[in-house]
Design a protein around this motif. Structure first.
Motif: not given
Length: 394
Positions: A41, A55, A202
Motif C-alpha cells: 500500500e 489493498a 488497490m
C-alpha cells in the motif's frame, strides 16, 4: 514464420524474484494480513503520488468500497462508460444505486466529456444529477480528467477513476492515481494487467476520511481504534461499526505485487516498444489502429484495432481465423448496457451507438511484457491473411 505456441492477448510476466518473494512470505509468520500488505500500500501510494492506499482482493472490491465511502446508496445515480467491464457499473448496483452511461469518444474510446456535459445539463433540468461519475481509462489511455473534474465542480458529483487498465499511465505529466482530478482511483492487478498480484486491486485517495471509510468497510466493518473510547480495554479489542465485507488482500498477493511493482516502469517501456512495432507492422492494412493522446502517456494494457464499418459482419471470421492460427485475440468490451441484466433495467440497443459501433468492429491483439517481436510479426502476418481471406478491404 511459424509460432508453435498459443499467443494470448495478455499474460503475466513472473520471474524468479517474484517467486522468491512469495516463497519468503510462505515461510513467514503471516499469510493473510501482515507487513507486506501495508508495504505494498505504501509503495504504490508513493509511486502514483497519493496520500492513502487500501489493498483489496480485487479491483471490483475496491470499486465497491469506493462507492460505499462516497455514500452511494439507494436513490442515488452513478454514471460510467458503456465501454468497460461490467464491474465498473456493478459496483454502484451493489449499493442499491441506479446506473446510467455516458457515450464514448470515437477516437479514444473513453467516456466523452462533451457527451457528459450535455447529459449533465439535461439531468440538472430534471433534477436527476449523478452522485458519482466513474470514468474508465480504457486500454490504459487516460480520460480527459481535467474536463470531467471541471464538470464535477459545476454539477457537484464525486469522481472515481477506474484505472484498472492504467497503472503506470500518465496524464498531464502526472501519474494516474495522484487523484488531482478525482476523489478515489482504483487499480487492478489481475494477471492480464500491467502488474499482477495473482488477483487483487488497490484504491488510492488523498482524503483521510474516505481512506478510513474504505478500510473499515473492507475489513468486515470493524476498527481497532474507535474514536468514542478514551481508553481501549486491551489489544484484543475491536468494534464493528457498520456492515462490512472481507475484501482484504493476502500477504502472498502483496509480496507478489511488491516484487512486480519494481518492474512497472520496465513493463510500460516494453509495451510502448511493442506498440510502435505494431504501428509499423500493421501499417497499410484495412483497419484502424489505436491512437495516443498528446497530453497523456497510456499504460497500453490493450492494443485494440477496428475493422472498417462496412465489414463489421466479418469480424467473427477474422476472430476465428486468428484463433485457429494460435493467436488469442479477444474483444473488449461488450457494451455494459447491452448485457441482459442491464436490458432488464430498461437499457436497449441503440442507446449508445458509438460504443455499440466500436464493439461491433473491434479486436484486441496480443500485448504483454514477454511478447516477442517474432510473435508480433507472426500476429501481423496472420491478421493480414485473415483480413484478406474474409474479404476485408478499405
Amino acid at each position: 514464420m511459424t509460432v508453435t505456441k498459443f499467443i494470448p492477448y495478455g499474460r503475466q510476466s513472473v520471474n524468479e524474484d517474484d517467486i522468491a518473494a512469495v516463497v519468503e512470505s510462505l515461510n513467514s509468520d503471516y499469510l493473510t494480513q501482515g507487513p507486506k500488505v501495508h508495504e505494498f500500500e505504501r509503495q504504490l501510494a508513493d509511486k502514483v503520488g497519493a496520500d492513502y492506499a487500501l489493498a483489496c482482493n480485487s479491483a471490483t472490491s475496491a470499486l465497491h468500497l469506493a462507492c460505499l465511502a462516497l455514500g452511494v446508496s439507494e436513490g442515488d445515480s452513478v454514471w460510467t462508460s458503456p465501454n468497460t467491464f461490467i464491474a465498473s457499473a456493478n459496483c454502484a448496483r451493489y449499493c442499491g444505486a441506479e446506473v446510467d452511461f455516458v457515450e464514448i469518444d470515437q477516437h479514444s474510446y473513453n467516456l466523452c466529456p462533451e457527451q457528459l456535459a450535455k447529459k449533465l445539463a439535461l439531468a440538472a433540468r430534471e433534477d436527476k444529477l449523478p452522485k458519482v461519475v466513474i470514468p474508465v481509462h480504457f486500454a490504459g489511455q487516460p480520460c480527459d480528467m481535467a474536463a470531467i473534474h471541471q464538470l464535477s465542480q459545476q454539477y457537484g458529483f464525486a469522481i472515481i477513476e477506474d484505472a484498472s487498465h492504467a497503472i503506470g499511465a500518465y496524464y498531464q505529466d502526472q501519474p494516474v492515481g495522484n487523484c488531482q482530478y478525482s476523489d478515489i482511483c482504483v487499480f487492478s492487478f489481475h494477471p492480464v494487467k500491467i502488474i499482477t498480484s495473482a488477483e487483487g486491486g488497490m484504491a488510492v485517495t488523498n482524503d483521510p476520511e474516505l481512506a478510513q471509510h474504505m478500510r473499515t468497510h473492507g475489513h468486515q466493518g470493524t476498527t481497532k481504534k474507535p474514536q468514542e473510547l478514551t481508553q481501549i480495554p486491551g489489544d484484543w479489542y475491536y468494534e464493528q461499526q457498520t456492515l462490512g465485507y472481507n475484501y482484504r488482500m493476502t500477504e502472498l498477493q502483496a509480496a507478489l505485487g511488491l516484487s512486480q511493482l519494481k518492474r512497472l516502469d520496465e513493463f510500460i517501456a516494453r509495451r510502448h516498444q511493442q506498440f510502435d512495432h505494431y504501428q509499423q507492422l500493421l501499417k497499410g492494412l484495412p483497419i484502424t489502429l489505436p491512437k495516443q493522446k498528446g497530453d497523456a502517456k497510456s499504460s497500453l494494457h490493450l492494443y485494440p484495432i477496428l475493422l472498417p464499418a462496412q465489414h463489421a459482419t466479418k469480424r467473427k471470421g477474422v476472430f476465428d481465423a486468428l484463433r485457429q492460427a494460435g493467436i488469442g485475440t479477444q474483444v473488449h468490451y461488450i457494451p455494459v448496457h447491452s448485457q441482459p441484466y442491464y436490458q432488464a433495467l430498461g437499457f436497449k440497443l441503440g442507446d449508445y451507438p458509438i460504443a455499440e459501433d466500436y464493439y461491433a468492429r473491434t479486436l484486441s491483439l496480443p500485448l504483454f511484457a514477454d511478447l516477442s517481436y517474432e510473435e508480433q510479426v507472426y500476429t501481423a502476418q496472420a491478421l493480414s491473411k485473415a483480413l484478406a481471406d474474409n474479404g476485408v478491404t478499405l
